[in-house]
Design an enzyme around this catalytic site. Structure first.
Site, PDB file in Angstrom:
ATOM      1  N   HIS A 252       0.808  -1.214   0.000  1.00  0.00           N
ATOM      2  CA  HIS A 252       0.000   0.000   0.000  1.00  0.00           C
ATOM      3  C   HIS A 252       0.844   1.267   0.000  1.00  0.00           C
ATOM      4  O   HIS A 252       0.369   2.323  -0.443  1.00  0.00           O
ATOM      5  CB  HIS A 252      -0.934   0.016   1.217  1.00  0.00           C
ATOM      6  CG  HIS A 252      -2.143  -0.847   1.053  1.00  0.00           C
ATOM      7  ND1 HIS A 252      -2.148  -2.199   1.336  1.00  0.00           N
ATOM      8  CD2 HIS A 252      -3.409  -0.558   0.621  1.00  0.00           C
ATOM      9  CE1 HIS A 252      -3.345  -2.701   1.094  1.00  0.00           C
ATOM     10  NE2 HIS A 252      -4.133  -1.729   0.662  1.00  0.00           N
ATOM     11  N   GLY A 253       2.049   1.217   0.495  1.00  0.00           N
ATOM     12  CA  GLY A 253       2.856   2.433   0.513  1.00  0.00           C
ATOM     13  C   GLY A 253       4.215   2.213   1.126  1.00  0.00           C
ATOM     14  O   GLY A 253       4.417   1.302   1.947  1.00  0.00           O
TER      15      GLY A 253
END
Length: 494
Positions: A328-329
């Site tokens: 996700h990041g």
């Protein structure tokens, strides 16, 4: 170009639909598919034309590698080395663009080095199409792909309804539709269903998600600047973001499926009322369903799944969710969010092993409600990690939410009215998320059936659709009037 923009709704989509239906009547299916490829590439290029270089490179090399893997698998030749090279290419590409700066910054911090921290622009949707192509390579190495044509493969990757933020569609689902000898089905019931889902998704995004964004941003951004929220303000901010993310992602998922149906393409469900989940396992079967399926099928099972003992099973769960969080990041907050859910899933599986599931034990309705409440509280705390700009901000918010700084129910006098309105919105939207039927239940969408083949939808279309059609039309017009400030979808950043 965003799904929730006038440019997309009033210019791009009508033009693409007009060309698509004109070609369906006057050209072959191959030409129709080429039109969709061209439209999808134009949609992607509207963000940044240079991103097309990354996309084309990924598509070409993965198709060549996948075709070779499929040939080797069918002839009984080894595929391990070529598969490893193909997966390594994809991981290196996403690693360079998404994680190089994060890795360099952490190495500099730990070892006191001075490695240049690259400030790269993340190519749009690289996280989504990379996972989709890894799945294609793995299945090719198993001999589960055959006879894919290049144009069908390209459209599978770039089809604009799912390209930017999912769902991560398995190649089998789309290839079966693109390679069929029949034209893609887009009859009146299908178009009606697609339009309805698109309008509902647009309303969720514009009216609900974007309405929650200011209060969530106010609290989280304030904490990032050093402010100390009260107990009440911290919970208002956390719940506002919980609902913002819910309706933002739910809205996008509805719009993606609706857009697919307008072109006769049935995309899989990616969102199924996750806040109704009775435990964390159920939550991950409902939230970002395509990502959960990918992590299960191509990572958790590859690590051994549950076949090597309970300890290894729990370790595999935690590792899978750690990597899911990192997907996700590039930040420690995402890593910790993944670990948070990984340990939560391990505990949930251990609890079920000891005491059995609600279905087996005949747990009462009150017991199910307790499970739903505990799951939702766990998820809300997880979203604080997901949203916070740093671990310091996250721990500050979470500490305040559990009362470490007292239980002050006061609200800043300058924003009392705004906060009270936000509380009213939180109660209303929570009731919708927790108790109302979701979009696919209301409109009767089943990805396994065409709209005209689905008995409940056929009955619904024949009897109730005129009324619902008018209601959806009014909702669509009203939503268009509220789009003065267009905000991107939250999952675009991933």
């Amino acid at each position: 170009m965003l799904f929730n923009s006038y440019q997309f709704i009033l210019v791009f989509l009508p033009a693409v639909l007009f060309g698509y239906f004109a070609l369906r009547f006057f050209a072959t299916k191959a030409v129709t598919l080429l039109w969709l490829i061209g439209a999808s590439l134009a949609f992607y290029a509207a963000w940044d034309p240079w991103n097309l270089l990354v996309l084309f490179t990924s598509i070409a090399l993965n198709f060549i590698c996948g075709t070779s893997l499929a040939d080797r698998a069918r002839s009984g030749r080894p595929t391990g080395l070529l598969l490893a090279v193909g997966i390594a290419f994809n991981l290196c590409m996403i690693g360079y663009f998404k994680y190089a700066g994060f890795l360099a910054a952490n190495v500099n911090t730990i070892f006191g080095t001075d490695i240049p921290v690259l400030d790269l622009v993340l190519p749009l949707a690289i996280s989504f199409f990379t996972f989709q192509e890894i799945a294609y390579l793995v299945d090719s190495s198993r001999g589960e792909t055959y006879g894919y044509r290049f144009k069908d493969y390209v459209l599978m990757v770039v089809f604009f309804p799912h390209l930017i933020a999912g769902p991560i569609v398995n190649h089998r689902i789309l290839m079966r539709q693109f390679m069929s000898n029949e034209q893609l089905s887009a009859r009146a019931p299908t178009l009606a269903l697609g339009s309805g889902l698109f309008v509902l998704g647009l309303a969720k995004k514009v009216l609900f998600a974007d309405g929650m964004a200011p209060q969530a941003n106010l609290i989280f951004d304030g904490v990032a600047r050093g402010a100390s929220p009260t107990f009440a303000e911290a919970w208002v901010g956390a719940l506002a973001y919980t609902l913002q993310l819910y309706f933002d992602f739910s809205g996008y998922s509805d719009m993606a499926i609706g857009l697919g149906l307008l072109f006769g393409v049935r995309l899989p469900l990616n969102f199924n009322s996750p806040y109704k989940a009775e435990n964390l396992i159920d939550f991950w079967r409902r939230w970002h369903m395509s990502l959960s399926a990918f992590l299960r099928d191509y990572l958790y099972f590859a690590l051994g799944g549950s076949h090597r003992g309970e300890v290894r099973r729990f370790a595999n769960l935690i590792v899978t969710m750690l990597l899911g969080g990192l997907w996700h990041g590039a930040g420690w907050t995402f890593v910790c969010w993944g670990a948070f859910h990984g340990f939560g899933l391990a505990i949930c599986h251990f609890w079920i092993r000891l005491f059995g599931t609600a279905q087996r034990s005949g747990t009462s309705r009150s017991g199910a409600m307790v499970g739903r409440t505990l799951t939702l509280i766990f998820v809300v705390f997880g979203w604080v990690l997901f949203r916070a700009d740093s671990m310091g901000s996250a721990t500050k918010m979470m500490g305040t939410m559990i009362g470490l700084n007292g239980f002050d129910l006061g609200i800043n006098a300058d924003r009392q009215l705004t906060t009270l309105l936000t509380l009213a919105s939180i109660v209303t939207l929570s009731a919708i998320a927790l108790f109302a039927p979701n979009s696919q239940q209301w409109l009767g969408y089943d990805p396994q059936h065409r709209a005209e083949e689905h008995s409940s939808w056929a009955s619904h279309f024949a009897t109730a659709y005129p009324v619902h059609g008018v209601a959806l039309g009014c909702l669509f017009v009203f939503t268009l009037t509220q789009m003065s400030i267009v905000q991107s979808f939250l999952y675009f950043q991933f």
